[in-house]
Motif scaffolding. Structure first.
Motif, PDB file in Angstrom:
ATOM      1  N   TRP A   1     -31.768   3.065 -37.342  1.00 24.49           N
ATOM      2  CA  TRP A   1     -32.088   3.681 -36.056  1.00 24.49           C
ATOM      3  C   TRP A   1     -31.225   4.897 -35.733  1.00 24.49           C
ATOM      4  O   TRP A   1     -31.489   5.589 -34.759  1.00 24.49           O
ATOM      5  N   GLN A   2     -30.189   5.141 -36.514  1.00 19.84           N
ATOM      6  CA  GLN A   2     -29.256   6.198 -36.147  1.00 19.84           C
ATOM      7  C   GLN A   2     -29.915   7.573 -36.083  1.00 19.84           C
ATOM      8  O   GLN A   2     -29.494   8.435 -35.299  1.00 19.84           O
ATOM      9  N   SER A   3     -30.959   7.762 -36.862  1.00 16.78           N
ATOM     10  CA  SER A   3     -31.634   9.067 -36.851  1.00 16.78           C
ATOM     11  C   SER A   3     -32.347   9.348 -35.525  1.00 16.78           C
ATOM     12  O   SER A   3     -32.749  10.491 -35.268  1.00 16.78           O
ATOM     13  N   TYR A   4     -32.499   8.316 -34.686  1.00 10.13           N
ATOM     14  CA  TYR A   4     -33.145   8.514 -33.388  1.00 10.13           C
ATOM     15  C   TYR A   4     -32.164   8.972 -32.309  1.00 10.13           C
ATOM     16  O   TYR A   4     -32.596   9.366 -31.217  1.00 10.13           O
ATOM     17  N   LEU A   5     -30.889   8.936 -32.582  1.00 15.44           N
ATOM     18  CA  LEU A   5     -29.907   9.330 -31.572  1.00 15.44           C
ATOM     19  C   LEU A   5     -30.118  10.762 -31.064  1.00 15.44           C
ATOM     20  O   LEU A   5     -30.067  10.999 -29.848  1.00 15.44           O
ATOM     21  N   PRO A   6     -30.365  11.742 -31.955  1.00 17.47           N
ATOM     22  CA  PRO A   6     -30.604  13.103 -31.427  1.00 17.47           C
ATOM     23  C   PRO A   6     -31.838  13.200 -30.543  1.00 17.47           C
ATOM     24  O   PRO A   6     -31.877  14.044 -29.642  1.00 17.47           O
ATOM     25  N   LEU A   7     -32.825  12.336 -30.785  1.00 15.60           N
ATOM     26  CA  LEU A   7     -34.016  12.335 -29.933  1.00 15.60           C
ATOM     27  C   LEU A   7     -33.666  11.901 -28.517  1.00 15.60           C
ATOM     28  O   LEU A   7     -34.106  12.511 -27.524  1.00 15.60           O
TER      29      LEU A   7
ATOM     30  N   LEU B   1     -42.995  -1.034 -23.317  1.00 15.84           N
ATOM     31  CA  LEU B   1     -42.335   0.165 -23.844  1.00 15.84           C
ATOM     32  C   LEU B   1     -42.874   1.433 -23.186  1.00 15.84           C
ATOM     33  O   LEU B   1     -42.134   2.400 -22.972  1.00 15.84           O
ATOM     34  N   ALA B   2     -44.148   1.428 -22.851  1.00 14.64           N
ATOM     35  CA  ALA B   2     -44.764   2.611 -22.238  1.00 14.64           C
ATOM     36  C   ALA B   2     -44.192   2.915 -20.858  1.00 14.64           C
ATOM     37  O   ALA B   2     -44.364   4.033 -20.347  1.00 14.64           O
ATOM     38  N   LEU B   3     -43.519   1.957 -20.243  1.00 16.12           N
ATOM     39  CA  LEU B   3     -42.887   2.216 -18.952  1.00 16.12           C
ATOM     40  C   LEU B   3     -41.772   3.254 -19.073  1.00 16.12           C
ATOM     41  O   LEU B   3     -41.478   3.965 -18.106  1.00 16.12           O
ATOM     42  N   PHE B   4     -41.156   3.322 -20.241  1.00 16.60           N
ATOM     43  CA  PHE B   4     -40.034   4.252 -20.438  1.00 16.60           C
ATOM     44  C   PHE B   4     -40.471   5.711 -20.314  1.00 16.60           C
ATOM     45  O   PHE B   4     -39.902   6.453 -19.484  1.00 16.60           O
ATOM     46  N   PRO B   5     -41.443   6.183 -21.089  1.00 11.81           N
ATOM     47  CA  PRO B   5     -41.841   7.585 -20.904  1.00 11.81           C
ATOM     48  C   PRO B   5     -42.466   7.859 -19.547  1.00 11.81           C
ATOM     49  O   PRO B   5     -42.304   8.949 -18.986  1.00 11.81           O
ATOM     50  N   HIS B   6     -43.172   6.875 -18.993  1.00 15.29           N
ATOM     51  CA  HIS B   6     -43.863   7.122 -17.721  1.00 15.29           C
ATOM     52  C   HIS B   6     -42.886   7.189 -16.549  1.00 15.29           C
ATOM     53  O   HIS B   6     -42.889   8.161 -15.776  1.00 15.29           O
ATOM     54  N   TRP B   7     -42.059   6.149 -16.410  1.00 18.37           N
ATOM     55  CA  TRP B   7     -41.214   6.057 -15.220  1.00 18.37           C
ATOM     56  C   TRP B   7     -39.828   6.649 -15.417  1.00 18.37           C
ATOM     57  O   TRP B   7     -39.278   7.258 -14.473  1.00 18.37           O
ATOM     58  N   TYR B   8     -39.245   6.463 -16.588  1.00 15.59           N
ATOM     59  CA  TYR B   8     -37.893   6.984 -16.796  1.00 15.59           C
ATOM     60  C   TYR B   8     -37.915   8.476 -17.123  1.00 15.59           C
ATOM     61  O   TYR B   8     -37.236   9.277 -16.469  1.00 15.59           O
ATOM     62  N   LEU B   9     -38.684   8.860 -18.128  1.00 14.91           N
ATOM     63  CA  LEU B   9     -38.685  10.263 -18.531  1.00 14.91           C
ATOM     64  C   LEU B   9     -39.419  11.144 -17.523  1.00 14.91           C
ATOM     65  O   LEU B   9     -38.848  12.104 -16.993  1.00 14.91           O
TER      66      LEU B   9
ATOM     67  N   ALA C   1     -43.989  16.742 -30.724  1.00 13.00           N
ATOM     68  CA  ALA C   1     -43.077  16.260 -31.769  1.00 13.00           C
ATOM     69  C   ALA C   1     -42.219  15.113 -31.243  1.00 13.00           C
ATOM     70  O   ALA C   1     -42.046  14.080 -31.913  1.00 13.00           O
ATOM     71  N   ALA C   2     -41.652  15.268 -30.038  1.00 13.82           N
ATOM     72  CA  ALA C   2     -40.819  14.207 -29.464  1.00 13.82           C
ATOM     73  C   ALA C   2     -41.655  12.968 -29.154  1.00 13.82           C
ATOM     74  O   ALA C   2     -41.210  11.837 -29.372  1.00 13.82           O
ATOM     75  N   GLU C   3     -42.867  13.176 -28.661  1.00 11.18           N
ATOM     76  CA  GLU C   3     -43.755  12.050 -28.377  1.00 11.18           C
ATOM     77  C   GLU C   3     -44.065  11.273 -29.650  1.00 11.18           C
ATOM     78  O   GLU C   3     -44.016  10.029 -29.658  1.00 11.18           O
ATOM     79  N   ALA C   4     -44.357  11.987 -30.732  1.00 13.54           N
ATOM     80  CA  ALA C   4     -44.675  11.323 -31.992  1.00 13.54           C
ATOM     81  C   ALA C   4     -43.467  10.553 -32.522  1.00 13.54           C
ATOM     82  O   ALA C   4     -43.601   9.431 -33.029  1.00 13.54           O
ATOM     83  N   ARG C   5     -42.290  11.132 -32.383  1.00 16.30           N
ATOM     84  CA  ARG C   5     -41.071  10.467 -32.867  1.00 16.30           C
ATOM     85  C   ARG C   5     -40.791   9.205 -32.052  1.00 16.30           C
ATOM     86  O   ARG C   5     -40.429   8.167 -32.601  1.00 16.30           O
ATOM     87  N   LEU C   6     -40.963   9.302 -30.742  1.00 16.60           N
ATOM     88  CA  LEU C   6     -40.736   8.137 -29.889  1.00 16.60           C
ATOM     89  C   LEU C   6     -41.730   7.035 -30.225  1.00 16.60           C
ATOM     90  O   LEU C   6     -41.358   5.857 -30.333  1.00 16.60           O
TER      91      LEU C   6
ATOM     92  N   LEU D   1     -40.713   5.084 -33.332  1.00 15.45           N
ATOM     93  CA  LEU D   1     -39.724   4.042 -33.054  1.00 15.45           C
ATOM     94  C   LEU D   1     -40.391   2.836 -32.399  1.00 15.45           C
ATOM     95  O   LEU D   1     -40.125   1.687 -32.788  1.00 15.45           O
ATOM     96  N   PHE D   2     -41.247   3.086 -31.420  1.00 13.62           N
ATOM     97  CA  PHE D   2     -41.917   1.974 -30.752  1.00 13.62           C
ATOM     98  C   PHE D   2     -42.721   1.146 -31.759  1.00 13.62           C
ATOM     99  O   PHE D   2     -42.712  -0.089 -31.709  1.00 13.62           O
ATOM    100  N   ALA D   3     -43.400   1.799 -32.665  1.00 14.44           N
ATOM    101  CA  ALA D   3     -44.187   1.078 -33.670  1.00 14.44           C
ATOM    102  C   ALA D   3     -43.286   0.234 -34.569  1.00 14.44           C
ATOM    103  O   ALA D   3     -43.640  -0.901 -34.922  1.00 14.44           O
TER     104      ALA D   3
END
Length: 331
Positions: free
Chosen positions: A315-321, A146-154, A165-170, A173-175
């Protein structure tokens, strides 16, 4: 075979191949994909594989022996040289599940033909507990993916640095995904169970290849890998119909299964984990390894991500993130 390919083999390696009845000059290269491994057809109904590090053959041999011991369909191995990193195995041809689907064969019948493989993997721990055990596909390993997503994609692809705030929210979800995955039964997992790694014999039997990374992990991972594919988006309703078909197959095989809604939710947990991971992996392949063609698949997996979030009320509340992180927003 090209001259450069001929020079791949040392004289001693060529002598080994000659002893196995392989004419090095007649080898026909098989195009590769993301792997550094190389493959050739020998013209004798066998495939020659070469790995950069000979020790890489050991996991393949270990998994092949275990799968074959339980009657799971895998290629026969004819000869191995750990010294030269070479392996000769049965040539099953080039017709895989993707080719059959591209040719218009019925998806329902083809996917149903994979169910005995999936259920065989699911039932395997009942019948064989080899030592050493397969590596655990646990919170630590799933979390690393999962950590590949923020590192390589974002950060690398979109050049986005998350605020706290966005990091904590992401991470929340991962947890949730890791906790849900940890609650699933643990079975043998192929870990790369997709259309290109499922070959079809002339009899219609499906045979697994590229299984050297097998692990002990959540029982829905391989099904998610098959249904959320890079080549076709079957749509949410069709995927859920196949999930239910597989659940019923497990029931007929004597496997205790939850109700339809619970099982579908379990599959979609691993589908979301895998989708997030793949967005990171494809960017890593592009930027670290120079395989930029993988960026073409990002929109498909982003569509999967949005559909999975939208299809689960939890999970729908994560869509705006996630919405600002669409591949369409690349600078």
């Amino acid at each position: 075979m090209s001259q450069s390919s001929t020079h791949t083999f040392s004289p001693a390696a060529q002598a080994f191949l000659h002893a196995q009845g392989v004419d090095v000059a007649a080898l026909e290269p098989i195009p590769g994909d993301a792997s550094p491994r190389r493959y050739w057809r020998t013209g004798t109904q066998r495939i020659l594989a070469q790995v950069p590090q000979p020790a890489e053959l050991l996991p393949f041999l270990r998994v092949q022996r275990r799968f074959a011991a339980l009657g799971l369909p895998v290629p026969r191995i004819d000869a191995v040289s750990l010294q030269f990193g070479l392996l000769l195995q049965e040539d099953l041809g080039s017709r895989d599940l993707k080719e059959a689907l591209d040719a218009g064969e019925a998806p329902a019948a083809l996917f149903a033909a994979t169910f005995p493989l999936l259920s065989g993997l699911a039932k395997a721990p009942r019948h064989l507990r080899p030592l050493p055990m397969f590596p655990a596909y646990d919170d630590a390993r799933l979390g690393e993916e999962l950590a590949l997503f923020p590192h390589w994609y974002l950060r690398r692809h979109l050049q986005i640095v998350l605020d706290s705030a966005a990091e904590a929210r992401l991470q929340t979800l991962f947890a949730e995904l890791l906790q849900a995955a940890a609650r699933q039964p643990k079975v043998w997992v192929h870990r790369d169970f997709h259309a290109r790694n499922l070959l079809l014999r002339e009899t219609g039997e499906v045979v697994m290849i590229d299984f050297q990374d097998a692990v002990m992990g959540p029982w829905t991972y391989d099904l998610a890998s098959l249904l959320w594919d890079r080549y076709w988006d079957w749509g949410r309703e069709q995927r859920r119909a196949w999930i239910e078909s597989y659940r019923q197959h497990l029931q007929r095989e004597g496997v205790a299964v939850p109700d339809a809604a619970d099982f579908a939710a379990q599959v979609e947990v691993l589908a979301l984990q895998r989708t997030v991971k793949i967005l990171g992996i494809f960017c890593r392949l592009a930027y670290r390894d120079g395989k930029t063609a993988y960026l073409e698949f990002l929109p498909r997996f982003w569509a999967y991500l949005e559909d999975l979030l939208a299809g689960n009320p939890a999970w729908q509340s994560y869509l705006p993130l996630f919405s600002p992180w669409s591949p369409c927003n690349k600078p």
